[in-house]
Write an enzyme that holds these catalytic residues in place. Sequence first.
Site, PDB file in Angstrom:
ATOM      1  N   HIS A  53      20.971 -29.532  10.498  1.00  0.00           N
ATOM      2  CA  HIS A  53      21.836 -30.620  10.049  1.00  0.00           C
ATOM      3  C   HIS A  53      23.255 -30.146   9.739  1.00  0.00           C
ATOM      4  O   HIS A  53      24.136 -30.961   9.461  1.00  0.00           O
ATOM      5  CB  HIS A  53      21.220 -31.340   8.834  1.00  0.00           C
ATOM      6  CG  HIS A  53      21.363 -30.622   7.527  1.00  0.00           C
ATOM      7  ND1 HIS A  53      20.353 -29.869   6.977  1.00  0.00           N
ATOM      8  CD2 HIS A  53      22.394 -30.550   6.646  1.00  0.00           C
ATOM      9  CE1 HIS A  53      20.740 -29.378   5.812  1.00  0.00           C
ATOM     10  NE2 HIS A  53      21.981 -29.776   5.595  1.00  0.00           N
ATOM     11  N   ASP A 102       0.814  -1.218   0.000  1.00  0.00           N
ATOM     12  CA  ASP A 102       0.000   0.000   0.000  1.00  0.00           C
ATOM     13  C   ASP A 102       0.845   1.265   0.000  1.00  0.00           C
ATOM     14  O   ASP A 102       0.344   2.354  -0.276  1.00  0.00           O
ATOM     15  CB  ASP A 102      -0.932   0.017   1.207  1.00  0.00           C
ATOM     16  CG  ASP A 102      -0.181  -0.109   2.525  1.00  0.00           C
ATOM     17  OD1 ASP A 102       0.552  -1.100   2.688  1.00  0.00           O
ATOM     18  OD2 ASP A 102      -0.325   0.769   3.392  1.00  0.00           O
ATOM     19  N   ASP A 141      14.416 -28.370  10.709  1.00  0.00           N
ATOM     20  CA  ASP A 141      15.840 -28.246  10.358  1.00  0.00           C
ATOM     21  C   ASP A 141      16.288 -26.789  10.524  1.00  0.00           C
ATOM     22  O   ASP A 141      16.495 -26.063   9.547  1.00  0.00           O
ATOM     23  CB  ASP A 141      16.050 -28.719   8.917  1.00  0.00           C
ATOM     24  CG  ASP A 141      17.515 -28.855   8.549  1.00  0.00           C
ATOM     25  OD1 ASP A 141      18.362 -28.841   9.464  1.00  0.00           O
ATOM     26  OD2 ASP A 141      17.814 -28.959   7.338  1.00  0.00           O
ATOM     27  N   SER A 156      23.598 -25.847   2.070  1.00  0.00           N
ATOM     28  CA  SER A 156      22.750 -26.047   3.243  1.00  0.00           C
ATOM     29  C   SER A 156      22.972 -24.969   4.293  1.00  0.00           C
ATOM     30  O   SER A 156      24.088 -24.516   4.510  1.00  0.00           O
ATOM     31  CB  SER A 156      23.024 -27.412   3.872  1.00  0.00           C
ATOM     32  OG  SER A 156      22.422 -28.433   3.133  1.00  0.00           O
TER      33      SER A 156
END
Length: 641
Positions: free
Chosen positions: A439, A330, A486, A583
């Site tokens: 991980h 907006d 993760d 990753s």
Amino acid sequence: MRTGVSLFFLLLFIQAETQSDYGNQSSTDQQKSRLKTHPPTNVSTRLVSSINQTTPEPIEKDGFLGSNECLSKKYTRASCDLVFCPPWERCIDKECSCKPPYQCLTQNATAVCAVNNRKYNSYCQTMAVSCRTRKPFMSHFGENCDDGQPKFGSSIDPVTGLVKVFIPDGRQNNGEEFLVCWRTWNMASANVACKELGEPLGARATGHRSRQADHGMRVPSYCVSIRCQGYENSLAECVIHDKVLIGNRKVATVNCYAASATPKECDFTCVNSKCLFLNQTCDGIDDCGDRSDEMCCKECRNGAFRCKNGVCVSQEALGDRQIDCLDGEDESWSHVKGNNKTKVVHPLLKNTEYVSPKQETTVSRFHLESRLLCGVPNMTTVDNEEMAARGSGHRVKRVVGGVEANPTQIQWQVALQENRRIDCGGAYIGGCWVITAAHCVRPNPSAFMVKFSLWKKRTAQSTTDIVPVENIHIHPKFNPQTYENDIALVRLEKLPYSDKCLVDNPAVSAVCVPWSSQLFRANHTCSISGWGRTAQGKSSKVLLWANVSLIADCERFYKDRFKPGMLCAGDLDGSVDSCQGDSGGPLVCVDEVGVSYLWGIVSWGERCGHSGFPGVYTEVAHYFEWVRHHTGWPAVTKFNS
């Protein structure tokens, strides 16, 4: 599966970024009121036939309301995954909750008198009290708050439905009574008038009549225009414009809603149980009183503006320098400019006699939004490049462009080094905190270092900082088999004799943490970055980046392997993707006003760059409360703090 420590993409391309800017038009505000010299009558009024009511006719079909799935979630103005909380509230667990008054801004604010004769330092403080008590609390702006000073009041005539307000003079022990001008009067303001008089569901209908129709009854000669948002508990809290001589003008009337008279059949039932006609929904006006009629819309009526997440806001909200849509749409220049010709403007409305609560709210919002500097890179250190946009024949200027990022362009990208080996990336979110994939790490902080402003993977540059890790918070429900949850937070070690963890570096900026999963929608173009494998299968020597699109309904690709808290992004043809070596790195999306958010964390996928197997990312907004809990910040995002 992309197991192991990191991911990257195969093909990188360039797409021009749309720059947006704040508009320069202002719009009306809202607040509430209460009388002392003219006490209100606590009655639910029923208008006589002489009042010209504007009750809409029921309609059988409607193409404006959104899906039943959205409506079933019962969103209201307190649902801060769809809308912003006002400055006197805070977003906690997707609900706006009242703040204590001491957490409100008082600098550059105007003093306010309460109905209990107490002076408060800001409008925000009085609204915080009103929020917690759910009762009218504000009287007027001013320093003179003693017991002899008249207080604000409002009343609704039980016969004519005329709305009257008494407005004190904040400097002298007097005031003046007014009628309310009809031209800008709407259901949101009428709701507030009725709530103030004890009707919790607000107004049933608004209307108007001529002052001359009162046949000698004593009524004021002047009226004021009042505009409310709908959250107020009194008209004193709304925007009150300068008085005007009534003359031939129409003045406002209202018929309050009696819950006992609720019809058995209802076109639209608000979350608070109020009954509306369908054509009262999705018009940018809070007819319900809890805004549930504006939260799930496919289209907007009567010139209202639809945010991408389905919320309708008033046309007056466009370009008023206060963001109403989560992504700032907006206030983006393209939309404000395009609506200038159709925007409703009331040139006679002025705020010279009374302080505007909207201006006070804007000041408070600006203060909150500036407390945490994130999502905007330091442009003095960015080397812009002229490169061809993918799929276009023209050249465009880019901030982070091409196969290779420029050395200081992706300023929130970090490299996570474990025992001198870099297999993962991460994102800097400010302070002493980095977000990465669970991980990528293990609970052994001494084995890790975080490298800031690294470009060549194996060679530091002049702006590179290397910071030790103090602690690692792995999400307690992380599942290494399924990659559920993760996400991990890396806390950096502080510098000696300092609260900082790295020396001020113009080549390092924090990315914002999103609080709402509604901020960006499917098909939005975002970017990924890292040192992962390229199309040739080798790890990149320099930081690379690519544009990817957010993809909806990822269950169709990964079935039950796709869990809550995951999202997909890429190209369905597999031409752009993340892969081994990326990753923990950032998936970053930019809103309409140029603020960047950490939308995802590179997590896993199937067959890098293969058609039908888009990359899977951890959805950061899904873990907002977990992030806020561990960082301990009052705010880890630019808004809704």
